[in-house]
Design a protein around this motif. Structure first.
Motif, PDB file in Angstrom:
ATOM      1  N   LYS A 111       1.395  -0.679   0.119  1.00  0.00           N
ATOM      2  CA  LYS A 111      -0.055   0.121  -0.193  1.00  0.00           C
ATOM      3  C   LYS A 111       0.976   1.223  -0.255  1.00  0.00           C
ATOM      4  CE  LYS A 111      -3.284  -0.304  -0.470  1.00  0.00           C
ATOM      5  NZ  LYS A 111      -4.374  -0.612  -1.276  1.00  0.00           N
TER       6      LYS A 111
ATOM      7  N   ILE B 248      -8.203  -4.152   3.386  1.00  0.00           N
ATOM      8  CA  ILE B 248      -7.982  -4.923   2.578  1.00  0.00           C
ATOM      9  C   ILE B 248      -7.824  -6.724   3.360  1.00  0.00           C
ATOM     10  CG2 ILE B 248      -6.019  -5.685   1.469  1.00  0.00           C
ATOM     11  CD1 ILE B 248      -5.958  -2.856   0.047  1.00  0.00           C
TER      12      ILE B 248
ATOM     13  N   TYR C 288      -7.252   1.747   4.812  1.00  0.00           N
ATOM     14  CA  TYR C 288      -7.691   0.785   3.731  1.00  0.00           C
ATOM     15  C   TYR C 288      -6.369  -0.421   3.432  1.00  0.00           C
ATOM     16  CZ  TYR C 288      -9.876   4.334   0.080  1.00  0.00           C
ATOM     17  OH  TYR C 288     -10.538   4.183  -0.324  1.00  0.00           O
TER      18      TYR C 288
END
Length: 228
Positions: free
Chosen positions: A51, A162, A158
């Motif tokens: 990420k 995930i 995020y």
């Protein structure tokens, strides 16, 4: 202005998306606490690193290169990451098999250290994440930002989503809704705004019984330029 009831938000999202069944098919399901605890520390480090590299770069470019990252960084084995000297990190940052970016590569040892410290305290990083209370999910965001490297903004949260941790996301549509309804009116990441956002999501969760990730998605679908 009175806070909008979640049933109203849901009805608007369903109408915009073509009905309740369509809306329900679009929603995520988080992992259970037991499932989260099965995730190895190496997978958390890999996810954070991916990420970080995707920030400002095409996500697909990073995905295409990812098998090379796994090979170059020894499967993100935490002990190996902690033992590598600075000179080795600098050499690896020039490897054409990966995306060459020294600053982002150097997040790996720092985030490995964060994960290791959590493992010492909680048995594993996953256990700490799994046991973190939902009514303080923004506290987990702040933990990642404070103890990790480049995990502020949307990067850390995020990654949590995930990996299956139940969390809401401050996407553009969600942030727009929070501002339009005066839930937040200052900087998005200030403590005041985060506390107000957490309180609103906790209230909606009590009303709906839904996981935070679904509440977040439904709010996004009810607001902004995302009609079907």
């Amino acid at each position: 202005m009175a806070r909008e009831k979640f049933a109203q938000i849901y009805a608007r999202a369903a109408e915009r998306k073509g009905g309740e069944s369509v809306l329900e098919s679009m929603l995520s399901t988080p992992l259970s606490s037991e499932q989260l605890k099965l995730i190895g520390d190496d997978r958390w480090l890999a996810a954070f690193t991916q990420k970080v590299f995707q920030s400002g770069i095409s996500w697909q470019v990073v995905r295409n290169k990812w098998p090379n990252f796994e090979e170059v960084f020894f499967g993100f084995d935490i002990e190996k990451m902690l033992l590598m000297p600075t000179e080795m990190w600098e050499r690896k940052a020039t490897d054409p098999a990966i995306i060459r970016h020294l600053g982002k590569v150097m997040t790996i040892p720092e985030n490995a250290h964060m994960i290791h410290q959590a493992s010492v305290s909680h048995g594993s990083f996953a256990s700490m994440v799994a046991d973190w209370p939902q009514d303080d999910i923004t506290g987990l965001w702040r933990y990642l930002k404070k103890h990790g490297k480049r995990l502020g903004g949307n990067t850390g949260l995020y990654t949590l989503r995930i990996m299956g941790k139940d969390t809401f996301i401050l996407s553009q549509d969600v942030e727009s809704y929070l501002r339009n309804t005066s839930i937040i009116d200052g900087g998005r990441d200030t403590l005041k705004s985060l506390n107000a956002t957490q309180a609103a999501f906790s209230e909606w969760q009590q009303e709906s019984g839904r996981p935070l990730c679904q509440i977040s998605q439904i709010i996004a679908f009810s607001n902004g330029d995302n009609r079907i």
